[in-house]
Design an enzyme around this catalytic site. Structure first.
Site, PDB file in Angstrom:
ATOM      1  N   LYS A  94       0.839  -1.204   0.000  1.00 40.92           N
ATOM      2  CA  LYS A  94       0.000   0.000   0.000  1.00 40.92           C
ATOM      3  C   LYS A  94       0.874   1.254   0.000  1.00 40.92           C
ATOM      4  O   LYS A  94       0.593   2.227  -0.705  1.00 40.92           O
ATOM      5  CB  LYS A  94      -0.922   0.000   1.227  1.00 40.92           C
ATOM      6  N   GLN A 138      -4.612  -1.354   9.807  1.00 42.81           N
ATOM      7  CA  GLN A 138      -4.505  -2.676   9.187  1.00 42.81           C
ATOM      8  C   GLN A 138      -5.128  -3.730  10.108  1.00 42.81           C
ATOM      9  O   GLN A 138      -4.763  -3.854  11.272  1.00 42.81           O
ATOM     10  CB  GLN A 138      -3.019  -3.000   8.931  1.00 42.81           C
ATOM     11  N   ASP A 161     -11.043   2.851   4.275  1.00 41.51           N
ATOM     12  CA  ASP A 161     -11.412   1.434   4.171  1.00 41.51           C
ATOM     13  C   ASP A 161     -12.931   1.281   4.015  1.00 41.51           C
ATOM     14  O   ASP A 161     -13.426   0.206   3.694  1.00 41.51           O
ATOM     15  CB  ASP A 161     -10.983   0.705   5.459  1.00 41.51           C
TER      16      ASP A 161
END
Ligand code: NAD
Length: 323
Positions: A94, A138, A161
């Protein structure tokens, strides 16, 4: 919304063999770079790597114009707790992808024994920083930390997200918001081949908050008639066989047999399953689905590459909405 308008005219002409055989309207393979035709009568493979490259290119252009207009790059910050090797790989990918697209970023690496108080304080600090547009924690977090509490603590305007309950609610009521990345990637794949979802029968197999539920809502928003299937669904084969669009997000290798696929259906396989022999396979039995589907995503190289691309796209969306 994630649909592009440039594909509206990319449909098979009326009366073409595919339409006559009950298949969905699809673009001419020669006119769409995301399609890799195999044989005239076989499914078109939707190339997730190529499409992800295109999305990243769009993100780069938007990030550059954001910089020119606002004097700073869009900012994405990632919080990584603990030593899980897979999470470290995902985060590095990422980080690299963000830098390539002109997104400023930082990874906050916290030790595995980080307390909830310390983690929430870090999230609060990132929420308050004006130059940070996207925050990604994460997941999964180490066992002593509660994923949902941390997701809930992220500012919904920075929740790239798309997992915060506010963003989930905005999706339910059909208002603009940050959408989860993998479902957005699936929708972009469908739009890239010009799939007209209006009135089509779609089935989503798997009802997770991360993938299945949001995809079902996105398909519904595009006027598909959506069936949600899950581990208690009775006669899954029959339900799949009724549908023009099949989205598989289960996590069971090759659960959905090719013989279940309605001829001409479009198949989006989200599943990524590693077999004992090391091979990666999806939730759909690819070899037998290929001759029946009109279009299908491969595993690997299908939905997977789209997820990071959509994360970057969400970051620029968040930046543009915040200024
Ligand atoms: P999950 O375990 O949270 O949810 C799985 C869902 O499948 C559940 O709703 C369950 O009811 C359903 N299910 C389980 N067994 C079933 C059965 N026999 N019949 C019908 N439904 C059944 O999983 P998830 O997070 O939604 O992920 C699903 C798959 O997608 C996994 O393989 C995962 O690795 C993959 N995934 C890929 C990406 C990507 O970027 N490509 C992103 C997220 C998840």
């Amino acid at each position: 919304m994630l649909f592009t308008s440039d594909i509206a005219d990319r449909t098979w002409p009326p009366g073409s063999p595919r339409q006559a055989s009950g298949g969905l309207a699809l673009p001419s393979p020669a006119r769409c770079c995301y399609l890799r035709p195999i044989m005239a009568e076989q499914a078109t493979i939707i190339d997730g790597k190529a499409l992800a490259q295109t999305v990243r290119g769009e993100v780069k252009t938007r990030a550059e114009s954001f910089l020119a207009k606002h004097g700073r790059q869009p900012g994405l910050h990632v919080v990584l707790v603990g030593d899980d090797p897979a999470s470290h790989v995902y985060v590095r990918n990422k980080e690299k992808a963000a830098a390539q697209c002109g997104i400023a970023g930082e990874v906050h690496r916290l030790p595995a024994d980080t307390s909830m108080e310390v983690l929430l304080a870090k999230v609060a600090e990132l929420n308050a920083a004006p130059g940070i547009d996207g925050i990604l924690v994460q997941l999964p977090l180490p066992k002593h930390l509660d994923d949902q509490t941390v997701v809930d603590a992220v500012d919904p305007a920075k929740d790239v997200d798309g997992l915060h309950p506010v963003n989930a609610g905005l999706l339910v009521v059909g208002r603009p918001g940050l959408r989860p990345c993998t479902p957005s990637g699936c929708m972009r794949m469908l739009s890239s081949i010009g799939t007209d979802l209006k009135g089509k029968r779609a089935i989503v197999v798997g009802r997770s908050t991360l993938v299945g539920k949001p995809i079902a809502l996105m398909l519904l928003a595009e006027n598909a008639t959506v069936t949600m299937a899950h581990s208690r669904t009775v006669d899954l084969a029959a339900r799949v066989a009724e549908c023009d669009i099949v989205v598989a997000a289960v996590g069971v290798p090759e659960l959905i047999k090719g013989s279940w696929i309605k001829p001409g259906a479009v198949v989006i396989d989200v599943g990524i399953n590693r077999l004992d022999d090391g091979r990666l396979v999806g939730d759909v039995e690819y070899a037998t689905a290929l001759p029946r589907a009109s279009a299908i995503t491969p595993v690997p190289g299908g939905v997977g590459p789209m997820t990071i691309a959509m994360l970057l796209s969400n970051t620029v969306d968040a930046a543009e909405r915040r200024v």
